[in-house]
Design an enzyme around this catalytic site. Structure first.
Site, PDB file in Angstrom:
ATOM      1  N   HIS A 120       6.360 -30.778  -8.832  1.00 45.03           N
ATOM      2  CA  HIS A 120       4.934 -30.507  -8.601  1.00 45.03           C
ATOM      3  C   HIS A 120       4.386 -29.686  -9.765  1.00 45.03           C
ATOM      4  CE1 HIS A 120       1.338 -30.337  -6.155  1.00 45.03           C
ATOM      5  NE2 HIS A 120       1.219 -29.048  -6.450  1.00 45.03           N
ATOM      6  N   SER A 125      -3.424 -31.204  -7.882  1.00 43.62           N
ATOM      7  CA  SER A 125      -3.038 -30.769  -6.537  1.00 43.62           C
ATOM      8  C   SER A 125      -4.261 -30.711  -5.611  1.00 43.62           C
ATOM      9  CB  SER A 125      -2.311 -29.421  -6.629  1.00 43.62           C
ATOM     10  OG  SER A 125      -1.595 -29.136  -5.465  1.00 43.62           O
ATOM     11  N   ASP A 184       7.844 -35.322  -5.945  1.00 45.65           N
ATOM     12  CA  ASP A 184       6.988 -34.139  -5.767  1.00 45.65           C
ATOM     13  C   ASP A 184       7.246 -33.519  -4.392  1.00 45.65           C
ATOM     14  OD1 ASP A 184       4.801 -32.337  -5.323  1.00 45.65           O
ATOM     15  OD2 ASP A 184       3.614 -33.437  -6.793  1.00 45.65           O
TER      16      ASP A 184
END
Length: 410
Positions: A363, A206, A334
């Site tokens: 995610h 991320s 995502d």
């Protein structure tokens, strides 16, 4: 209880040696003894592209030949998968030893090493540096699973907890950002100096992936890492910000802003009477990540607006400058790292990059594979296959084998 040690960052002496030796490996990179590899097939459920596919996909042929099968009931919806992984994925027990590193600006970050590695591994063992996502740290389940996976392969591992994250100390009125590369540079130099005979690698999730790719682009051919992996990277922060305020995504926005507020509240006295353009009340009471970034982050790092911060901090612009092997893994559904933000054209044009996009995964989810639903994410095996492949071929006659391929081709 983890042991704590303080260290002071020192000049990157070893990294200059690592960089210097690359200049003597250009002929090794084209060594005719290296076997020619044809591009392996991959299952149609996966999107696999990149200028480096011919070079690196042989390592992944077993994993990518199988269909990506999301776990039933959980993987059917991106939000269900994201939330399930966050709350119900197992958190392996790993003994850690903490080292607090003082940075050049008098800040602090925490490095969590796997306890016992110094006695169980040789100084030449490859090292994997892990960068968690926004507000994340060594306590997170996906980080712990990767620690175990790498440790099982005899790799030395260390988690880089950014300022304020993972209970890392905060000693100056500054946290971190998507484009601040001072800390990651000092961490990598510090680790390299501790283990000068080891090859260095990194993986980021991320926001950690965004920071890592920005670092790879900034360092370019001088990067001391041997290879890197980026997972669920938002890439284009402008696009990510747009989607963050739509529909169910507001749930994630509120959850992350709550975590940011919690970190800020622990260190709020550092920001008393700070003045300038800071909007401390906005940051302290932020209802969204954007509010926090507008009140604090963008001011700390000299941006005129939060939109300028997002635009100039997007790692999508750094892909074209990457000069080491880079594997990017994304999920098409995502909700936080939108598929349309992936810089596919630049990845295709760069002979050092490979992109894998799974049809599902949410995610930080990827609830699929042999250990689903509560075990390690599907990506862990792929990540280690890639890194081990590079490590096995990293040295030819004592020199690096993957470095100057881009330079030779252009």
């Amino acid at each position: 209880m983890a042991r704590v040690a303080f260290a002071t960052s020192s000049p990157p002496l070893i990294s200059s040696v690592r960089t210097l030796r690359r200049h003597f490996s250009i002929f090794a990179a084209a060594n005719p003894k290296l076997p020619e590899m044809s591009r392996p097939s991959h299952h149609s459920s996966l999107e696999v592209i990149g200028g480096g596919s011919d070079r690196f996909l042989p390592a992944l042929k077993d994993s990518l030949a199988k269909p990506y099968n999301a776990f039933p009931l959980i993987g059917f919806n991106r939000h269900v998968e994201t939330i399930y992984a966050a709350f119900y994925r197992s958190v392996p027990s790993v003994r850690l030893r903490r080292e607090c590193l003082r940075t050049k600006d008098n800040g602090s970050v925490a490095l969590d090493w796997v306890a016992g590695d110094d006695s169980n591994l040789s100084p030449e063992s490859p090292i994997l540096i892990l960068l968690p996502g926004l507000t994340g740290g060594s306590q997170d389940s996906y980080v712990r699973h990767m620690l175990l996976r790498a440790q099982s392969k005899k790799w030395r591992c260390v988690v880089f907890n950014s300022r304020g994250c993972g209970d890392s100390p905060v000693t100056t009125p500054q946290f971190y950002s998507a484009s601040f590369l001072g800390d990651i540079g000092e961490v990598i130099d510090h680790v390299g100096e501790k283990f000068p005979k080891a090859n260095l690698y990194a993986a980021g999730w991320s926001l950690g992936g965004n920071i890592l790719v920005n670092y790879l682009g900034q360092e370019s051919q001088n990067c001391p890492l041997s290879a890197a992996v980026s997972l669920c990277n938002p890439f284009d922060l402008v696009i990510a910000d747009e989607d963050f305020h739509k529909g169910f995504n507001n749930v994630y926005d509120k959850a992350l802003s709550k975590s940011l507020r919690r970190i800020f509240s622990k260190h709020s006295l550092l920001f008393e009477d700070i003045g300038g353009e800071f909007n401390i009340p906005l940051a302290a009471n932020a209802e969204t990540v954007r509010d926090f970034d507008d009140g604090l982050t963008r001011v700390s790092f000299g941006f005129k607006s939060v939109d300028e911060y997002y635009s100039k901090s997007s790692s999508s612009k750094s892909i074209k400058h990457v000069r080491i092997p880079l594997l990017c893994i994304q999920a098409a559904n995502d909700p936080i790292a939108p598929d349309r933000g992936i810089p596919r054209d630049d990845i295709k044009a760069n002979p050092n990059c490979v992109l894998i996009v799974t049809p599902r995964g949410g995610h930080l989810g990827w609830v699929a594979g042999e250990e689903a639903p509560n075990g390690a994410p599907w990506t862990d095996q792929v990540v280690m296959e890639f890194l081990q492949y590079v490590e096995n071929r990293e040295t030819i006659s004592g020199e690096r084998s993957f470095d100057y391929v881009h330079q030779i081709q252009v």
